[in-house]
Design a protein around this motif. Structure first.
Motif, PDB file in Angstrom:
ATOM      1  N   ARG A 194      28.939  38.664  45.787  1.00 29.90           N
ATOM      2  CA  ARG A 194      28.051  40.199  45.200  1.00 29.90           C
ATOM      3  C   ARG A 194      27.903  41.184  46.173  1.00 29.90           C
ATOM      4  O   ARG A 194      28.151  42.305  45.897  1.00 29.90           O
ATOM      5  CB  ARG A 194      26.975  39.675  44.546  1.00 29.90           C
ATOM      6  N   MET A 195      27.602  41.028  47.549  1.00 27.54           N
ATOM      7  CA  MET A 195      27.378  41.958  48.305  1.00 27.54           C
ATOM      8  C   MET A 195      28.717  42.893  48.598  1.00 27.54           C
ATOM      9  O   MET A 195      28.684  44.071  48.913  1.00 27.54           O
ATOM     10  CB  MET A 195      26.929  41.626  49.607  1.00 27.54           C
ATOM     11  N   ILE A 196      29.908  41.968  48.909  1.00 27.30           N
ATOM     12  CA  ILE A 196      30.941  42.777  49.340  1.00 27.30           C
ATOM     13  C   ILE A 196      31.654  43.242  48.001  1.00 27.30           C
ATOM     14  O   ILE A 196      31.999  44.451  48.074  1.00 27.30           O
ATOM     15  CB  ILE A 196      31.712  41.684  50.125  1.00 27.30           C
ATOM     16  N   THR A 197      32.034  42.617  47.068  1.00 29.55           N
ATOM     17  CA  THR A 197      32.842  43.014  46.111  1.00 29.55           C
ATOM     18  C   THR A 197      32.265  43.907  45.024  1.00 29.55           C
ATOM     19  O   THR A 197      32.841  44.869  44.266  1.00 29.55           O
ATOM     20  CB  THR A 197      33.212  41.817  45.190  1.00 29.55           C
ATOM     21  N   ALA A 217      42.410  43.575  42.950  1.00 22.80           N
ATOM     22  CA  ALA A 217      42.377  42.255  42.664  1.00 22.80           C
ATOM     23  C   ALA A 217      42.765  42.006  41.233  1.00 22.80           C
ATOM     24  O   ALA A 217      41.819  42.676  40.496  1.00 22.80           O
ATOM     25  CB  ALA A 217      41.090  41.753  43.239  1.00 22.80           C
ATOM     26  N   GLN A 218      43.400  41.184  40.716  1.00 22.93           N
ATOM     27  CA  GLN A 218      43.633  40.745  39.323  1.00 22.93           C
ATOM     28  C   GLN A 218      42.077  40.470  38.623  1.00 22.93           C
ATOM     29  O   GLN A 218      41.964  40.606  37.337  1.00 22.93           O
ATOM     30  CB  GLN A 218      44.309  39.553  39.240  1.00 22.93           C
ATOM     31  N   ARG A 219      41.270  39.915  39.454  1.00 19.58           N
ATOM     32  CA  ARG A 219      39.805  39.389  38.879  1.00 19.58           C
ATOM     33  C   ARG A 219      39.249  40.636  37.838  1.00 19.58           C
ATOM     34  O   ARG A 219      38.400  40.271  36.882  1.00 19.58           O
ATOM     35  CB  ARG A 219      38.901  38.965  39.936  1.00 19.58           C
ATOM     36  N   TRP A 220      39.479  41.730  38.445  1.00 20.47           N
ATOM     37  CA  TRP A 220      38.830  43.002  37.457  1.00 20.47           C
ATOM     38  C   TRP A 220      39.482  43.482  36.466  1.00 20.47           C
ATOM     39  O   TRP A 220      39.147  44.549  35.834  1.00 20.47           O
ATOM     40  CB  TRP A 220      38.541  44.121  38.613  1.00 20.47           C
ATOM     41  N   ILE A 221      40.778  42.933  36.221  1.00 19.39           N
ATOM     42  CA  ILE A 221      41.892  43.490  35.106  1.00 19.39           C
ATOM     43  C   ILE A 221      41.571  42.692  34.002  1.00 19.39           C
ATOM     44  O   ILE A 221      41.927  41.527  33.944  1.00 19.39           O
ATOM     45  CB  ILE A 221      43.316  43.617  35.398  1.00 19.39           C
ATOM     46  N   GLY A 222      41.028  43.104  32.881  1.00 21.15           N
ATOM     47  CA  GLY A 222      41.111  42.250  31.547  1.00 21.15           C
ATOM     48  C   GLY A 222      42.148  42.272  30.685  1.00 21.15           C
ATOM     49  O   GLY A 222      43.490  42.526  31.233  1.00 21.15           O
ATOM     50  N   ALA A 223      42.207  41.700  29.696  1.00 22.04           N
ATOM     51  CA  ALA A 223      43.139  41.208  28.754  1.00 22.04           C
ATOM     52  C   ALA A 223      44.008  42.444  28.247  1.00 22.04           C
ATOM     53  O   ALA A 223      44.980  42.460  27.929  1.00 22.04           O
ATOM     54  CB  ALA A 223      42.739  40.310  27.591  1.00 22.04           C
ATOM     55  N   LYS A 283      39.473  37.756  52.243  1.00 23.44           N
ATOM     56  CA  LYS A 283      39.667  37.492  51.009  1.00 23.44           C
ATOM     57  C   LYS A 283      38.617  38.306  50.038  1.00 23.44           C
ATOM     58  O   LYS A 283      38.851  39.075  49.107  1.00 23.44           O
ATOM     59  CB  LYS A 283      39.304  36.231  50.373  1.00 23.44           C
ATOM     60  N   GLU A 284      37.404  38.307  50.568  1.00 22.20           N
ATOM     61  CA  GLU A 284      36.216  38.899  49.980  1.00 22.20           C
ATOM     62  C   GLU A 284      36.572  40.407  49.909  1.00 22.20           C
ATOM     63  O   GLU A 284      36.279  41.223  48.757  1.00 22.20           O
ATOM     64  CB  GLU A 284      34.924  38.605  50.407  1.00 22.20           C
ATOM     65  N   LEU A 285      36.748  40.825  51.122  1.00 22.08           N
ATOM     66  CA  LEU A 285      37.225  42.615  51.121  1.00 22.08           C
ATOM     67  C   LEU A 285      38.387  42.742  50.240  1.00 22.08           C
ATOM     68  O   LEU A 285      38.317  43.988  49.653  1.00 22.08           O
ATOM     69  CB  LEU A 285      37.518  42.828  52.731  1.00 22.08           C
ATOM     70  N   GLY A 286      39.309  42.016  50.273  1.00 22.94           N
ATOM     71  CA  GLY A 286      40.424  42.363  49.420  1.00 22.94           C
ATOM     72  C   GLY A 286      40.217  42.150  47.813  1.00 22.94           C
ATOM     73  O   GLY A 286      40.926  42.793  47.182  1.00 22.94           O
ATOM     74  N   GLU A 287      38.931  41.683  47.403  1.00 19.53           N
ATOM     75  CA  GLU A 287      38.717  41.532  46.003  1.00 19.53           C
ATOM     76  C   GLU A 287      37.608  42.634  45.796  1.00 19.53           C
ATOM     77  O   GLU A 287      37.139  42.625  45.086  1.00 19.53           O
ATOM     78  CB  GLU A 287      38.171  40.213  45.743  1.00 19.53           C
ATOM     79  N   GLN A 288      37.718  43.535  46.562  1.00 17.58           N
ATOM     80  CA  GLN A 288      36.685  44.842  46.476  1.00 17.58           C
ATOM     81  C   GLN A 288      36.808  45.375  44.883  1.00 17.58           C
ATOM     82  O   GLN A 288      37.933  45.821  44.375  1.00 17.58           O
ATOM     83  CB  GLN A 288      37.032  45.972  47.448  1.00 17.58           C
ATOM     84  N   GLY A 289      35.725  45.493  44.254  1.00 18.06           N
ATOM     85  CA  GLY A 289      36.017  45.892  42.707  1.00 18.06           C
ATOM     86  C   GLY A 289      35.909  47.579  42.864  1.00 18.06           C
ATOM     87  O   GLY A 289      36.415  48.116  41.746  1.00 18.06           O
ATOM     88  N   TRP A 290      35.145  48.199  43.828  1.00 17.06           N
ATOM     89  CA  TRP A 290      34.947  49.690  43.691  1.00 17.06           C
ATOM     90  C   TRP A 290      36.264  50.264  44.291  1.00 17.06           C
ATOM     91  O   TRP A 290      35.879  50.678  45.556  1.00 17.06           O
ATOM     92  CB  TRP A 290      33.379  50.325  44.152  1.00 17.06           C
ATOM     93  N   ASN A 291      37.381  50.531  44.042  1.00 20.19           N
ATOM     94  CA  ASN A 291      38.456  51.129  44.500  1.00 20.19           C
ATOM     95  C   ASN A 291      38.449  52.428  44.179  1.00 20.19           C
ATOM     96  O   ASN A 291      39.404  52.756  43.361  1.00 20.19           O
ATOM     97  CB  ASN A 291      39.787  50.493  44.005  1.00 20.19           C
ATOM     98  N   ASN A 292      37.743  53.209  44.570  1.00 18.60           N
ATOM     99  CA  ASN A 292      37.626  54.782  44.383  1.00 18.60           C
ATOM    100  C   ASN A 292      37.374  55.780  45.332  1.00 18.60           C
ATOM    101  O   ASN A 292      36.579  56.836  45.112  1.00 18.60           O
ATOM    102  CB  ASN A 292      36.358  54.576  43.075  1.00 18.60           C
ATOM    103  N   VAL A 293      37.533  55.541  46.572  1.00 18.19           N
ATOM    104  CA  VAL A 293      37.331  56.486  47.701  1.00 18.19           C
ATOM    105  C   VAL A 293      38.642  56.686  48.244  1.00 18.19           C
ATOM    106  O   VAL A 293      39.753  57.807  47.790  1.00 18.19           O
ATOM    107  CB  VAL A 293      36.308  56.106  48.539  1.00 18.19           C
TER     108      VAL A 293
END
Length: 473
Positions: free
Chosen positions: A232-235, A362-368, A331-341
Motif C-alpha cells: 500500500r505504501m509503494i503502489t 501493471a495489469q492489476r489496475w486495468i479492469g474488464a 516488483k512493488e515499484l513496478g506495480e506503481q498505481g500512480w503513473n502520472n508524472v
C-alpha cells in the motif's frame, strides 16, 4: 577498478546555448561496453531549458488571499497524497520566478553499473539549468544544499538558509532542494527490507498498528501484514501504511541506523529525519536529492560488483539488500498505481496531459472494461479511456515512486526496455516545487480533466524526451 572520463569545459561556469553549465562527468567501469557518443548531462540541461518551466501558472500567488488560506492549512500531504483539492484559475498568474527543479539520470550497462550520469539543477539563480559535476563515485561536493522552505522560496528569490549537508559553505552551487514528498517512501522501503534481511521482521508477519499520538497524516489503529503495508505504501502511496512502517522501524532501532548507513555510503542527502516513534509521522526535515535517490535506486535495481566507493573507502554493493528483497522491492515499484508524472499511461486517450515515457503499467489496475482504476477509488482513481492502446505502444517498464503536495511534485524510478524494443536501461529522478499549487497554461478547466491533473505536464514531456534520447543512444 572504476575508470572515469571527463569532458573538460573549463573551470567554473561556461556558456552553453545561453545556459550556465559546470563540467560534467562521464563514468565508465573498466569492463563495461564503450561509452557511446554524446553528453547526457548537456542533453538533460538543454531539454529542461527548452521546457520553459517558468511559464506555469500559480493559483495561489504570493500575497493573495488564496496564498494566505493555503498557509493557514496544514502543509502536509493529504490523506491520499497523489490527489489534490480542486483549484481555481481565477486568481492564477504566471509563476513569479523560475521554479526549483532537480533532475538526475544515470545510464546503466547490462550489469547495472553506471555508464554515465547527468544532474541538472534549476532555480531563480540558475534559470536555464546548471549541470552538477560528479566524480567517479557519482558523488558531488559542488552543491551547498539547503532545506526546503516555501516562504523563503516565495520571498527570498529561492534562497534557503538552513544547510542540510555540513561543510559546504564554499561550494560553487547553492540550491534549496525541493521537499521530496512521498518519494521518502523509497527510504522507508529500503529500511524495512533491511530489517527483513536481518531477520528482525518478516513480510508475512501480522502487525497491529496502535499509534499513541494522533496525526492528520497517519491513520488510526489497523492490522495488516508487513507485506500488505509495504504494498500500500509503494503502489498507492498510502501515508498511513508509511507511518506504520516507520513505527515498525523505530521499534527495531532502524531509523537512526538507516540514517547513519546513508551517511556512511556517501548518500548525504538521504535523511529520514524528524520521524515520530509514537505514530511514525515524519517532518519537513526529511531530505533527498535526485542524485542520491538515483544511486539508491541503482542498488535496488542490482549492480554486479562495486557500485561506488564510499567516503570511508569501503565498496558499496547491492549486497546491502538480499537478492530476494531487491526482487520484491522492484516488483512493488513496478506495480506503481500512480503513473502520472514522468509517465502518464493512466491518462491514455486523454488530449491532456501529454503522453510521457512509453511505459507499460501493471495489469492489476486495468479492469474488464480496459480502463484504469487505482486503489478501487471510483472518484479520484478512475480513468475514462481504455489503456490498451498505450499498453500496445509501450516500449519500457518503469519501476518508480511518485510524490505530491501543494509545494512539491516528483517521480523517481528505474527504466528498462521491453523485449524487442530499442535497448535502454537507466534511472531517472525528478524533484520540484511544482505541486498542485501550479497549473499549465493549457490545462483544461471547463470542464476539468477527471481524475484531476495535479502537476504540470512538463514532467511528462521531460520523461518522453529523455526516453527518446536513450532509445537512440
Amino acid at each position: 577498478m572504476i575508470l572515469h572520463r571527463i569532458r573538460k569545459r573549463g573551470r567554473g561556469l561556461v556558456a552553453l546555448g545561453g545556459a550556465a553549465v559546470l563540467a560534467a562527468t562521464l563514468i565508465q567501469p573498466a569492463d563495461a561496453a564503450t561509452h557511446r557518443s554524446g553528453d547526457l548531462a548537456e542533453r538533460l540541461q538543454q531539454t529542461m531549458a527548452g521546457l520553459n518551466f517558468g511559464d506555469v501558472l500559480d493559483t495561489t500567488p504570493p500575497g493573495s488571499a488564496q496564498a494566505r488560506a493555503l498557509r493557514a492549512q496544514q502543509q502536509a500531504e493529504p490523506a491520499r497524497p497523489e490527489h489534490a483539492p480542486a483549484v481555481s484559475a481565477a486568481a492564477a498568474t504566471t509563476i513569479h520566478q523560475q521554479p526549483q527543479v532537480d533532475v538526475a539520470v544515470i545510464e546503466l550497462d547490462k550489469k547495472g553499473r553506471a555508464l554515465s550520469s547527468g544532474n541538472v539543477l534549476m532555480s531563480p539563480k540558475y534559470k536555464d539549468g546548471v549541470t552538477v559535476p560528479v566524480d567517479k563515485n557519482l558523488h558531488t561536493t559542488a552543491v551547498r544544499y539547503r532545506l526546503w522552505d516555501t516562504d523563503q522560496w516565495d520571498a527570498a528569490n529561492g534562497q534557503g538558509t538552513t544547510d542540510t549537508v555540513p561543510g559546504r559553505e564554499n561550494a560553487p552551487l547553492d540550491f534549496m532542494e525541493p521537499y521530496p514528498a512521498s518519494i521518502i517512501k523509497l527510504m522507508v522501503g529500503f529500511g524495512i527490507m533491511q530489517l527483513v534481511d536481518k531477520g528482525a521482521i518478516k513480510l508475512s508477519d501480522t502487525y497491529a498498528y496502535t499509534p499513541t499520538k494522533p496525526s492528520d497524516r497517519c491513520e488510526g489503529a489497523t492490522t495488516r501484514t508487513i507485506g500488505e503495508y509495504f504494498d500500500r505504501m509503494i503502489t498507492v502511496s498510502d501515508n498511513g501504511a508509511a507511518c506504520t512502517l516507520i513505527k515498525v522501524m523505530h521499534e527495531h532501532g532502524g531509523v537512526d541506523w538507516l540514517n547513519q548507513e546513508f551517511q556512511d555510503m556517501g548518500l548525504e542527502m538521504l535523511q529520514l529525519k524528524g520521524t515520530d516513534p509514537a505514530n511514525g509521522d515524519w517532518s519537513p526535515y526529511v531530505t533527498m536529492s535526485s542524485l542520491d535517490t538515483a544511486k539508491l535506486l541503482m542498488l535496488i535495481n542490482g549492480v554486479s560488483g562495486r557500485a561506488w566507493t564510499a567516503p570511508n573507502g569501503k565498496p558499496v554493493t547491492s549486497d546491502v539488500l538480499s537478492a530476494s528483497s531487491r526482487a520484491f522491492f522492484m516488483k512493488e515499484l513496478g506495480e506503481q498505481g500512480w503513473n502520472n508524472v514522468l509517465s502518464t499511461t493512466n491518462y491514455c486517450g486523454y488530449s491532456y496531459p501529454t503522453q510521457g515515457m512509453p511505459q507499460r503499467i501493471a495489469q492489476r489496475w486495468i479492469g474488464a472494461d480496459g480502463t484504469v482504476t487505482v486503489n478501487d477509488d471510483p472518484t479520484d482513481g478512475k480513468y475514462v479511456y481504455p489503456a490498451q492502446p498505450c499498453q500496445d505502444a509501450a516500449e519500457v517498464t518503469f519501476a518508480h515512486k511518485t510524490g505530491l503536495t501543494a509545494f512539491a511534485a516528483g517521480d523517481a524510478g528505474i527504466v528498462h526496455s521491453l523485449p524487442g524494443k530499442a535497448k535502454r536501461d537507466y534511472i531517472i529522478v525528478a524533484f520540484s516545487n511544482l505541486g498542485w499549487r501550479y497549473i499549465d497554461t493549457n490545462r483544461p478547466m471547463n470542464p476539468p480533466v477527471q481524475p484531476a491533473v495535479n502537476r504540470t505536464e512538463k514532467f511528462a514531456k521531460l520523461g518522453r524526451a529523455m526516453d527518446d534520447y536513450e532509445a537512440r543512444r
